[in-house]
Design an enzyme around this catalytic site. Structure first.
Site, PDB file in Angstrom:
ATOM      1  N   ARG A 159      54.500  28.713  41.042  1.00 33.57           N
ATOM      2  CA  ARG A 159      53.923  29.603  42.055  1.00 33.57           C
ATOM      3  C   ARG A 159      52.539  29.090  42.445  1.00 33.57           C
ATOM      4  O   ARG A 159      51.662  28.968  41.588  1.00 33.57           O
ATOM      5  CB  ARG A 159      53.827  31.039  41.494  1.00 33.57           C
ATOM      6  CG  ARG A 159      53.203  31.972  42.480  1.00 33.57           C
ATOM      7  CD  ARG A 159      53.000  33.393  41.967  1.00 33.57           C
ATOM      8  NE  ARG A 159      52.173  34.053  42.965  1.00 33.57           N
ATOM      9  CZ  ARG A 159      51.214  34.923  42.718  1.00 33.57           C
ATOM     10  NH1 ARG A 159      50.956  35.311  41.487  1.00 33.57           N
ATOM     11  NH2 ARG A 159      50.501  35.423  43.699  1.00 33.57           N
ATOM     12  N   GLU A 197      48.235  40.775  45.427  1.00 31.78           N
ATOM     13  CA  GLU A 197      47.357  41.842  44.955  1.00 31.78           C
ATOM     14  C   GLU A 197      46.549  42.532  46.045  1.00 31.78           C
ATOM     15  O   GLU A 197      45.310  42.428  46.078  1.00 31.78           O
ATOM     16  CB  GLU A 197      46.405  41.301  43.868  1.00 31.78           C
ATOM     17  CG  GLU A 197      47.142  40.765  42.664  1.00 31.78           C
ATOM     18  CD  GLU A 197      46.226  40.481  41.483  1.00 31.78           C
ATOM     19  OE1 GLU A 197      45.000  40.493  41.658  1.00 31.78           O
ATOM     20  OE2 GLU A 197      46.739  40.265  40.380  1.00 31.78           O
ATOM     21  N   HIS A 224      46.467  34.314  49.114  1.00 38.04           N
ATOM     22  CA  HIS A 224      45.853  34.619  47.824  1.00 38.04           C
ATOM     23  C   HIS A 224      44.330  34.629  48.010  1.00 38.04           C
ATOM     24  O   HIS A 224      43.602  33.836  47.429  1.00 38.04           O
ATOM     25  CB  HIS A 224      46.296  33.607  46.761  1.00 38.04           C
ATOM     26  CG  HIS A 224      46.154  34.096  45.347  1.00 38.04           C
ATOM     27  ND1 HIS A 224      47.162  34.056  44.427  1.00 38.04           N
ATOM     28  CD2 HIS A 224      45.094  34.632  44.694  1.00 38.04           C
ATOM     29  CE1 HIS A 224      46.749  34.541  43.263  1.00 38.04           C
ATOM     30  NE2 HIS A 224      45.484  34.889  43.398  1.00 38.04           N
ATOM     31  N   TYR A 241      48.339  42.625  33.332  1.00 36.71           N
ATOM     32  CA  TYR A 241      47.536  42.025  32.269  1.00 36.71           C
ATOM     33  C   TYR A 241      47.215  42.970  31.127  1.00 36.71           C
ATOM     34  O   TYR A 241      47.155  42.571  29.986  1.00 36.71           O
ATOM     35  CB  TYR A 241      46.210  41.513  32.849  1.00 36.71           C
ATOM     36  CG  TYR A 241      46.362  40.293  33.743  1.00 36.71           C
ATOM     37  CD1 TYR A 241      46.252  39.011  33.218  1.00 36.71           C
ATOM     38  CD2 TYR A 241      46.622  40.426  35.094  1.00 36.71           C
ATOM     39  CE1 TYR A 241      46.397  37.883  34.021  1.00 36.71           C
ATOM     40  CE2 TYR A 241      46.775  39.303  35.912  1.00 36.71           C
ATOM     41  CZ  TYR A 241      46.659  38.043  35.367  1.00 36.71           C
ATOM     42  OH  TYR A 241      46.811  36.943  36.153  1.00 36.71           O
ATOM     43  N   TRP A 254      37.312  33.370  40.152  1.00 36.59           N
ATOM     44  CA  TRP A 254      36.654  34.210  41.154  1.00 36.59           C
ATOM     45  C   TRP A 254      35.179  34.442  40.812  1.00 36.59           C
ATOM     46  O   TRP A 254      34.482  33.479  40.529  1.00 36.59           O
ATOM     47  CB  TRP A 254      37.441  35.521  41.343  1.00 36.59           C
ATOM     48  CG  TRP A 254      38.896  35.222  41.657  1.00 36.59           C
ATOM     49  CD1 TRP A 254      39.978  35.476  40.872  1.00 36.59           C
ATOM     50  CD2 TRP A 254      39.421  34.547  42.821  1.00 36.59           C
ATOM     51  NE1 TRP A 254      41.128  35.016  41.468  1.00 36.59           N
ATOM     52  CE2 TRP A 254      40.819  34.460  42.674  1.00 36.59           C
ATOM     53  CE3 TRP A 254      38.846  34.022  43.997  1.00 36.59           C
ATOM     54  CZ2 TRP A 254      41.645  33.858  43.632  1.00 36.59           C
ATOM     55  CZ3 TRP A 254      39.664  33.439  44.957  1.00 36.59           C
ATOM     56  CH2 TRP A 254      41.039  33.365  44.768  1.00 36.59           C
ATOM     57  N   ASN A 299      52.179  41.698  39.065  1.00 34.09           N
ATOM     58  CA  ASN A 299      51.165  41.078  38.200  1.00 34.09           C
ATOM     59  C   ASN A 299      50.652  42.115  37.207  1.00 34.09           C
ATOM     60  O   ASN A 299      50.274  43.218  37.610  1.00 34.09           O
ATOM     61  CB  ASN A 299      49.952  40.616  39.018  1.00 34.09           C
ATOM     62  CG  ASN A 299      50.262  39.426  39.906  1.00 34.09           C
ATOM     63  OD1 ASN A 299      51.381  38.897  39.875  1.00 34.09           O
ATOM     64  ND2 ASN A 299      49.293  39.002  40.688  1.00 34.09           N
ATOM     65  N   GLU A 357      52.572  37.215  37.629  1.00 38.70           N
ATOM     66  CA  GLU A 357      51.397  36.819  36.847  1.00 38.70           C
ATOM     67  C   GLU A 357      51.332  37.621  35.567  1.00 38.70           C
ATOM     68  O   GLU A 357      51.613  38.828  35.576  1.00 38.70           O
ATOM     69  CB  GLU A 357      50.082  37.107  37.601  1.00 38.70           C
ATOM     70  CG  GLU A 357      49.635  36.034  38.538  1.00 38.70           C
ATOM     71  CD  GLU A 357      48.331  36.401  39.236  1.00 38.70           C
ATOM     72  OE1 GLU A 357      47.448  37.010  38.583  1.00 38.70           O
ATOM     73  OE2 GLU A 357      48.196  36.070  40.420  1.00 38.70           O
TER      74      GLU A 357
HETATM   75  C1  PNW Z   1      44.562  38.170  39.352  1.00 38.88           C
HETATM   76  N1  PNW Z   1      41.334  43.237  36.994  1.00 38.88           N
HETATM   77  O1  PNW Z   1      43.364  38.830  39.614  1.00 38.88           O
HETATM   78  C2  PNW Z   1      44.642  37.110  40.432  1.00 38.88           C
HETATM   79  O2  PNW Z   1      45.831  37.150  41.169  1.00 38.88           O
HETATM   80  C3  PNW Z   1      44.355  35.740  39.927  1.00 38.88           C
HETATM   81  O3  PNW Z   1      43.932  34.940  40.999  1.00 38.88           O
HETATM   82  C4  PNW Z   1      43.348  35.807  38.813  1.00 38.88           C
HETATM   83  O4  PNW Z   1      42.849  34.564  38.437  1.00 38.88           O
HETATM   84  C5  PNW Z   1      44.033  36.496  37.651  1.00 38.88           C
HETATM   85  O5  PNW Z   1      44.539  37.765  38.036  1.00 38.88           O
HETATM   86  C6  PNW Z   1      43.160  36.679  36.426  1.00 38.88           C
HETATM   87  O6  PNW Z   1      42.091  37.527  36.708  1.00 38.88           O
HETATM   88  C7  PNW Z   1      42.926  39.903  38.897  1.00 38.88           C
HETATM   89  O7  PNW Z   1      40.068  43.330  36.856  1.00 38.88           O
HETATM   90  C8  PNW Z   1      41.555  40.028  38.715  1.00 38.88           C
HETATM   91  O8  PNW Z   1      42.045  44.143  36.543  1.00 38.88           O
HETATM   92  C9  PNW Z   1      41.039  41.128  38.081  1.00 38.88           C
HETATM   93  C10 PNW Z   1      41.887  42.120  37.623  1.00 38.88           C
HETATM   94  C11 PNW Z   1      43.262  42.003  37.786  1.00 38.88           C
HETATM   95  C12 PNW Z   1      43.780  40.882  38.425  1.00 38.88           C
END
Ligand code: PNW
Length: 608
Positions: free
Chosen positions: A130, A220, A175, A364, A481, A362, A429
């Site tokens: 991706r 996102e 993106h 996390y 970022w 996505n 992701e």
């Molecule tokens: C995503 N949060 O961003 C992006 O799609 C990617 O480009 C990035 O590198 C990756 O996750 C890791 O951060 C996020 O604060 C940035 O919850 C911040 C958050 C979630 C996703």
């Protein structure tokens, strides 16, 4: 239970149960800790909860195994071959916007490293890759008035190299690197962007679509709308209308996505036979105290305002009733003539509903939610009316917002199944970061992938969630970022101070290759399994050595944080003992010299 705490009276409560001392009947209420302690007694200790036990099993035969990157984070070549500027070029070149003033001018230099990147992908044995297309690299002013052919050819070369390696490209059209020329006329706030985005997508479909079968329109939308246009912590960095602008931007993002989906559906699908969707990100949210209804309600709001903001219109049609009701009520109460959340016409609702071929997701981390009343503040956070924290027992990562909480992954996958009628899901992701000194033995990442992917397997096998693919973020360390190169999510390390930007495998690369080759988690009882213990070239550290996370440097020695804490207390104790020693010696000296008046003075100072 809380009781009379000596000098502190009833102010300090040590109780497992709260006692209301203002009530003459002294009612007792169990605190969360009472329930917790009850469980410890019942279990006679700490058995591994069902939740955390590894499930052995496999994913479907044609499961998508992928890893991801994004153009601005890896490509560099910010002015190469006629590329236009993006909002991230501008943002990162503005002092103090990005940590350490890092920028993506060179990043991982992927613009010049197709072979190296594909070689890493082959080693991982992924079936898909991706990546995103930089809109201003292809259309320098954002419009199709001029197509930058050299820029576009980078992507066709990359696609060809991937196909040659038998890796399917999965392209994200947007993106976050909007052409600055479009930002100059209002960017995502200006509704004309809807058709500009569709025209850009049309060009990419027409040029690459015969070879590319997997598409994502927008990555996102939550982050674009809220982080870019509410908090202002990402490009374009706008934060002065946090109660209005994110909703307007979100509205246009949804329309742009829908128009592009329809374009593909009407004009390209039958010829090209691919699939296209949007990628929505969200944390899972649990109540801070599951026994408190207010916390349960706050957790629901956090989820509806996060995943629901975009998923509800795309999958169910229109914004959720919860968002519509709350934002309208709060807007009117503040004296505004109408809701700050724009409305879709009935026709628009119809046009947006169902614009997906899969749920691009996505994820996390998980948060714990509780209610917060912001008064009449007109802000997304205030609309949501909730604060969030993390459980202190969840392991840390290199990113303050990311705590290791695998159980939430299975729960939010089930939420998607229930709320959006079991759509096919591609996880686009998931991953973890580290910061600080480089250690290629990234045990914490293998741990994270094992636990998180195993929760995906549970959702798939035990809960019947329709999961079609999984994507690890990220292939390599890149520009994270606003936190620059300091937070590293890569399976491969990239040295960003070396002009050659060399890529080196971390230990987790071999671990991810193992999961992929095994297509899941084979049962050791039915082993031995040839798929286990994959190797990746250049992995220099054996995966069996000590976990490197949670280690700190204390007086030049590497210790676990627990050990360092003990060390620190010991040092304090020694300091106290030695200073007492100094005071004692002083007293003895003074006593022998019969300085009784001086002794009295020192004593009174010490007493006070
Ligand atoms: C995503 N949060 O961003 C992006 O799609 C990617 O480009 C990035 O590198 C990756 O996750 C890791 O951060 C996020 O604060 C940035 O919850 C911040 C958050 C979630 C996703």
């Amino acid at each position: 239970m809380d009781s009379f705490e000596w000098l502190h009276g009833f102010k300090v409560g040590f109780g497992l149960h709260h006692v209301n001392f203002e009530d003459s009947t002294r009612p007792r209420t169990p605190k969360y800790s009472a329930h917790f302690y009850h469980r410890v007694i019942k279990d006679n200790g700490f058995p591994t909860p069902e939740d955390e036990k590894i499930l052995y099993g496999n994913f479907a035969k044609d499961f998508i195994w992928s890893t991801a990157t994004a153009s601005y984070q890896i490509e560099g070549g910010w002015r190469a071959d006629g590329k236009g500027l993006s909002i991230w070029d501008k943002f990162a070149h503005t002092p103090l916007r990005v940590f350490n003033n890092d920028n993506g001018d060179v990043a991982c230099d992927s613009y010049n490293k197709i072979d190296e990147d594909v070689s890493m992908l082959r080693q991982l044995k992924v079936t898909h890759y991706r990546f995103s297309v930089s809109w201003p690299r292809v259309l320098p002013d954002g419009t199709t008035n001029f197509v930058n052919e050299v820029g576009l050819s980078y992507y066709s070369h990359l696609v060809d190299a991937l196909l040659k390696a038998n890796i399917q490209p999965h392209i994200t059209l947007y993106h976050w690197d909007l052409p600055q020329a479009l930002q100059d006329i209002g960017g995502w706030e200006n509704e004309t962007i809807v058709f500009k985005f569709r025209d850009y997508a049309n060009l990419i479909f027409s040029r690459l679509g015969h070879k590319v079968k997997f598409w994502i329109t927008i990555n996102e939308p939550y982050n674009i709308a809220n982080v870019g246009h509410g908090y202002g912590a990402a490009a374009p960095g706008i934060s002065f209308r946090p109660g209005t602008l994110p909703y307007i931007v979100g509205h246009n993002l949804l329309k742009a996505h829908a128009e592009t989906w329809h374009l593909y559906n009407d004009k390209y699908r039958s010829k090209q036979g691919g699939i296209i969707s949007i990628t929505i990100n969200s944390d899972w949210s649990e109540p801070r105290n599951p026994y408190k209804q207010e916390d349960v309600d706050a957790a629901r709001r956090v989820v509806q305002f996060y995943i629901g903001w975009f998923a509800h219109p795309v999958f169910n049609g229109d914004y959720s009733d919860m968002m519509k009701t709350i934002i309208q009520k709060r807007s009117l109460e503040a004296g505004l003539p109408k809701s700050r959340l724009p409305e879709f016409t009935a026709e628009e609702v119809k046009r947006i509903k169902g614009t997906y071929d899969y749920f691009g997701f996505n994820h996390y981390t998980t948060v714990l939610a509780f209610p917060v009343d912001y008064g009449n503040l007109q802000h997304y956070d205030a609309d949501r009316g909730a604060g969030t924290i993390a459980d202190r027992t969840w392991l840390d990562s290199g990113s303050s917002w990311l705590k290791v909480s695998p159980f939430g992954f299975r729960r939010i996958l089930n939420f998607i199944k229930e709320e959006y009628r079991n759509p096919p899901i591609i996880i686009t992701e998931n991953g973890i970061s580290e910061r600080g000194s480089v250690d290629l033995n990234d045990f914490h990442r293998s741990y994270y992938y094992e636990k998180y992917i195993n929760q995906v397997l549970k959702a798939y096998i035990l809960d019947g969630v329709d999961i079609r693919g999984y994507t690890a973020w990220s292939l390599m360390d890149n520009l994270e970022w606003a936190t620059g190169f300091s937070e590293r999510f890569g399976l491969f390390h990239v040295n960003h101070t070396d002009p050659k930007r060399p890529r080196v495998a971390k230990t987790s690369a071999a671990y991810y290759a193992t999961i992929i080759t095994c297509n899941g988690f084979p049962d050791p009882a039915t082993g031995p399994h040839d798929c286990l213990n994959q190797e990746v070239e250049g992995t220099s550290v054996p995966s069996t050595s000590l976990p490197s996370f949670n280690m700190v440097n204390f007086l030049g020695i590497t210790l676990s944080s627990g050990e360092a804490e003990k060390g620190l207390y010991t040092l304090f104790a020694l300091l106290i003992v030695s200073s007492l020693g100094v005071i004692c010696s002083l007293f003895c000296f003074l006593k022998t010299k019969k300085y009784s008046k001086e002794i009295a003075t020192i004593q009174s100072v010490l007493n006070s």
